[in-house]
Design a protein around this motif. Sequence first.
Motif, PDB file in Angstrom:
ATOM      1  N   PRO A   1       0.835  -1.112   0.085  1.00  0.00           N
ATOM      2  CA  PRO A   1       0.043   0.076   0.015  1.00  0.00           C
ATOM      3  C   PRO A   1       0.799   1.131   0.114  1.00  0.00           C
ATOM      4  O   PRO A   1       1.956   1.417   0.696  1.00  0.00           O
ATOM      5  CB  PRO A   1      -0.636  -0.012   1.156  1.00  0.00           C
ATOM      6  CG  PRO A   1      -0.662  -1.624   1.685  1.00  0.00           C
ATOM      7  CD  PRO A   1       0.607  -2.113   1.320  1.00  0.00           C
TER       8      PRO A   1
ATOM      9  N   PRO B   1      12.156  -5.311   2.989  1.00  0.00           N
ATOM     10  CA  PRO B   1      11.662  -6.625   3.869  1.00  0.00           C
ATOM     11  C   PRO B   1      10.355  -7.263   3.491  1.00  0.00           C
ATOM     12  O   PRO B   1       9.902  -8.108   4.071  1.00  0.00           O
ATOM     13  CB  PRO B   1      11.725  -5.985   5.092  1.00  0.00           C
ATOM     14  CG  PRO B   1      12.717  -4.743   5.049  1.00  0.00           C
ATOM     15  CD  PRO B   1      12.722  -4.040   3.602  1.00  0.00           C
ATOM     16  N   LEU B   2       9.596  -6.003   2.891  1.00  0.00           N
ATOM     17  CA  LEU B   2       8.387  -6.581   2.613  1.00  0.00           C
ATOM     18  C   LEU B   2       8.312  -7.417   1.385  1.00  0.00           C
ATOM     19  O   LEU B   2       7.002  -7.933   0.742  1.00  0.00           O
ATOM     20  CB  LEU B   2       7.248  -5.351   2.306  1.00  0.00           C
ATOM     21  CG  LEU B   2       6.888  -4.571   3.746  1.00  0.00           C
ATOM     22  CD1 LEU B   2       5.957  -3.553   3.672  1.00  0.00           C
ATOM     23  CD2 LEU B   2       6.219  -5.689   4.423  1.00  0.00           C
TER      24      LEU B   2
ATOM     25  N   ALA C   1       1.812 -12.349  -0.144  1.00  0.00           N
ATOM     26  CA  ALA C   1       2.542 -12.396   1.006  1.00  0.00           C
ATOM     27  C   ALA C   1       2.780 -10.976   1.718  1.00  0.00           C
ATOM     28  O   ALA C   1       3.041 -10.797   2.965  1.00  0.00           O
ATOM     29  CB  ALA C   1       3.758 -12.858   0.869  1.00  0.00           C
TER      30      ALA C   1
ATOM     31  N   VAL D   1       2.001   3.006   3.228  1.00  0.00           N
ATOM     32  CA  VAL D   1       2.878   2.370   4.062  1.00  0.00           C
ATOM     33  C   VAL D   1       4.176   3.195   3.701  1.00  0.00           C
ATOM     34  O   VAL D   1       5.012   3.755   4.716  1.00  0.00           O
ATOM     35  CB  VAL D   1       3.142   1.138   3.752  1.00  0.00           C
ATOM     36  CG1 VAL D   1       4.243   0.413   4.524  1.00  0.00           C
ATOM     37  CG2 VAL D   1       1.888   0.317   4.289  1.00  0.00           C
TER      38      VAL D   1
ATOM     39  N   LYS E   1       0.218  -8.274   1.854  1.00  0.00           N
ATOM     40  CA  LYS E   1      -1.068  -7.565   2.440  1.00  0.00           C
ATOM     41  C   LYS E   1      -1.138  -8.137   3.897  1.00  0.00           C
ATOM     42  O   LYS E   1      -0.901  -9.376   4.451  1.00  0.00           O
ATOM     43  CB  LYS E   1      -2.318  -7.957   1.868  1.00  0.00           C
ATOM     44  CG  LYS E   1      -2.419  -7.216   0.515  1.00  0.00           C
ATOM     45  CD  LYS E   1      -3.111  -5.874   0.665  1.00  0.00           C
ATOM     46  CE  LYS E   1      -2.934  -4.977  -0.477  1.00  0.00           C
ATOM     47  NZ  LYS E   1      -3.588  -5.365  -1.748  1.00  0.00           N
TER      48      LYS E   1
ATOM     49  N   ARG F   1      14.497  -0.179   4.366  1.00  0.00           N
ATOM     50  CA  ARG F   1      13.778  -0.695   5.657  1.00  0.00           C
ATOM     51  C   ARG F   1      12.392  -0.995   5.741  1.00  0.00           C
ATOM     52  O   ARG F   1      11.968  -1.698   6.379  1.00  0.00           O
ATOM     53  CB  ARG F   1      14.120   0.510   6.887  1.00  0.00           C
ATOM     54  CG  ARG F   1      15.397   1.018   7.274  1.00  0.00           C
ATOM     55  CD  ARG F   1      15.939  -0.067   8.064  1.00  0.00           C
ATOM     56  NE  ARG F   1      15.169  -0.384   9.173  1.00  0.00           N
ATOM     57  CZ  ARG F   1      15.248  -0.028  10.552  1.00  0.00           C
ATOM     58  NH1 ARG F   1      16.084   1.014  10.518  1.00  0.00           N
ATOM     59  NH2 ARG F   1      14.492  -0.475  11.398  1.00  0.00           N
ATOM     60  N   ILE F   2      11.830  -0.476   4.537  1.00  0.00           N
ATOM     61  CA  ILE F   2      10.266  -0.756   4.641  1.00  0.00           C
ATOM     62  C   ILE F   2      10.089  -1.779   3.287  1.00  0.00           C
ATOM     63  O   ILE F   2       9.636  -2.539   3.451  1.00  0.00           O
ATOM     64  CB  ILE F   2       9.459   0.436   4.466  1.00  0.00           C
ATOM     65  CG1 ILE F   2       9.712   1.178   5.738  1.00  0.00           C
ATOM     66  CG2 ILE F   2       8.043   0.074   4.364  1.00  0.00           C
ATOM     67  CD1 ILE F   2       9.265   0.963   6.947  1.00  0.00           C
TER      68      ILE F   2
END
Lengths: 359, 275
Positions: B165, B189-190, B272, B168, B274, B185-186
């Motif tokens: 999203p 890793p997602l 993976a 984020v 959401k 950092r965001i």
Amino acid sequence: MASLSMRKLVKKYGDFTVIPDLDLEIPDHEFVVLVGPSGCGKSTLLRVLAGLESINGGDLFIGDQRVNDVPAAKRDIAMVFQDYALYPHMTVRQNMAFSLEMRGMTREEIAGRVERAAGLLHIGDFLDRRPKQLSGGQRQRVAMGRAIVRNPKVFLFDEPLSNLDAKLRAQVRAEIKALSQQLRTTMVFVTHDQVEAMTMADRIVVMKSGVIQQVGTPEEVYETPNNLFVAGFIGSPAMNFLPVTLGDGRARLADGRALPAEILGSGLAPSAGSGEGLVLGVRPEHFAVAPNDADALPVTVDLVEPLGSDTLVHFKLAETDAIARVSPDLRPKPGDTLPLIPVRGKALLFEQESGRAIR
Amino acid sequence: MSAIASSDRLTAWLNAVLLFFAGCVVMIPTLWMVLSSFKQSFEVTAYPPTLFFTPTLENYVSLSETTPFLHYAFNSMVVTTASTLLGLILGAPAAFVASWTRITWPAVVTLVARMAPGTLFLLPWYVMFRQVDMIGSYWALILTHAVITMPIVIWVLLPFFDNIPRSVYEAAQVDGCSPFRVFWRIALPLVTSGLAVSAILAFVFSWNYFLFALVLSNSDTKTLIAASFNFIGEGSTNWGALMAAATLIALPPLVLAVIVQRWLISGLTLGAVKG
Ligand SMILES: Nc1ncnc2c1ncn2[C@@H]1O[C@H](COP(=O)(O)OP(=O)(O)O)[C@@H](O)[C@H]1O
Ligand SMILES: [Mg+2]
């Protein structure tokens, strides 16, 4: 903690102007609610304040710093998003600690602040869970926790309650208000829900199509709306609007029946120009049931909505649909005839053409 | 019996048929290759193929005796691992930026370059690398193989980043992240499962690509797959040894795929991120 100042602000998306020209001053410590229908540019304005959108004209000040070209990361503003926007791969603790880490705080200081914020919001029990393992209400709290650990200059909220169920919404609404009185940080809260605006705001900013319609305390926008739009938007059920003409000290409805001019606020009748093309505004709670008043108009009840504390009565007055809020003890039934009259001094007058309030 | 249950059964049945055919297409050549590698030379080309035979390691022994097989394998490992890493290092930030800015034409350019026949690049590259005296170096192969790996990484990761999203990213900015920090950092890793998928696909494609190595390597840096062409054509083809080589070449990607198959599946179907 800081004031916010928008001067001749313009925001466009390509050729589409969302905010044509906006001036607004928000003093330090104030809780301001931006309210308006969906699509009127509230989120856009909030994102402009946050630095997530650039502006096409005008100036934006936080405190006395001009921040037109300052990126979001450097504005020291915290924002609670409508979908909360928690970091899915981090625990609640890490979510809250993240911004402090970005600012290079020490471990001990971060831990202390997270504990304090968690205590304030009652989320201490699930600091080690991930967002996925939380309910909607808990996520909402974490999103607020992530904002308040920072101790920022300004808080921005974009419809943070819209994803909660009605009961939780009322509870969190009260909590946010209590929190704002405790923290005393400048807050800008966006909502399309006028109840949220009325209950929480120090001052309400009513917007329509990117243009501010009125700025005032909840009482001011409720009692003395600037125009038909504000009058119709604030208050639920909405204000009743009845076309009238003024003359002979009477307010004549479209069907020829007349009401005494005393129903209007402080001697309005003389200043109403020709007396043509006017709209009478009466809030549902400002209709009185007056069997002994010779001026009362008998109306036929079409529909009854009992709310418990009071009862809404739908009826037609001079061909216009209208609603009155009456005592539940009256137990009105469809088909009944009620003698109604606007409470003296409470009805408002507007120009049909411009929508402007006359006062 | 409801209509829904019977249509469910039809779906299951069609699925089984599909799986069977897909299995045949993939499994029969593989099986044939593996079995052949354990046959004696004369049996490999026998028609009809023999299903029952005395297995022998003869082909593998001859392979290791006649060729520096392990050395080629080492070359392949170096080139493939390094080019996969290079692809990730270049491709992951590229995919992130393309997703964030919604400017995707550079990604399309890499895809077009990837789809163009490799022969297009060969001559210019040969001339260029010779001028800087890099023919036969690992770097020539690693850099050129990045043309294979980078588009894969970009195009596999793009939907993963798109799936995060936007709010984020925005929350991270408001929290004080520079764009690079948002990435590191965001965003990164997602998309770990996407990274796994793209790394494996890049590895496999780079491992199996022989054209650049054929021209830009020398006998010292030749990759396994390029070297395996030595078995073909020189007088008579040693089919048995070729099958043994092919089996060994196929092993690393297969092992990799098995190890990470869970990631691979969840990654290929997304979902993976959401939550
Ligand atoms: N990124 C964008 N690009 C183009 N138009 C946008 C964009 N974001 C919002 N808009 C338009 O700007 C107007 C205001 O949107 P928004 O601020 O989200 O409204 P609100 O929050 O009051 O519902 C809408 O008409 C919307 O379609
Ligand atoms: Mg909005």
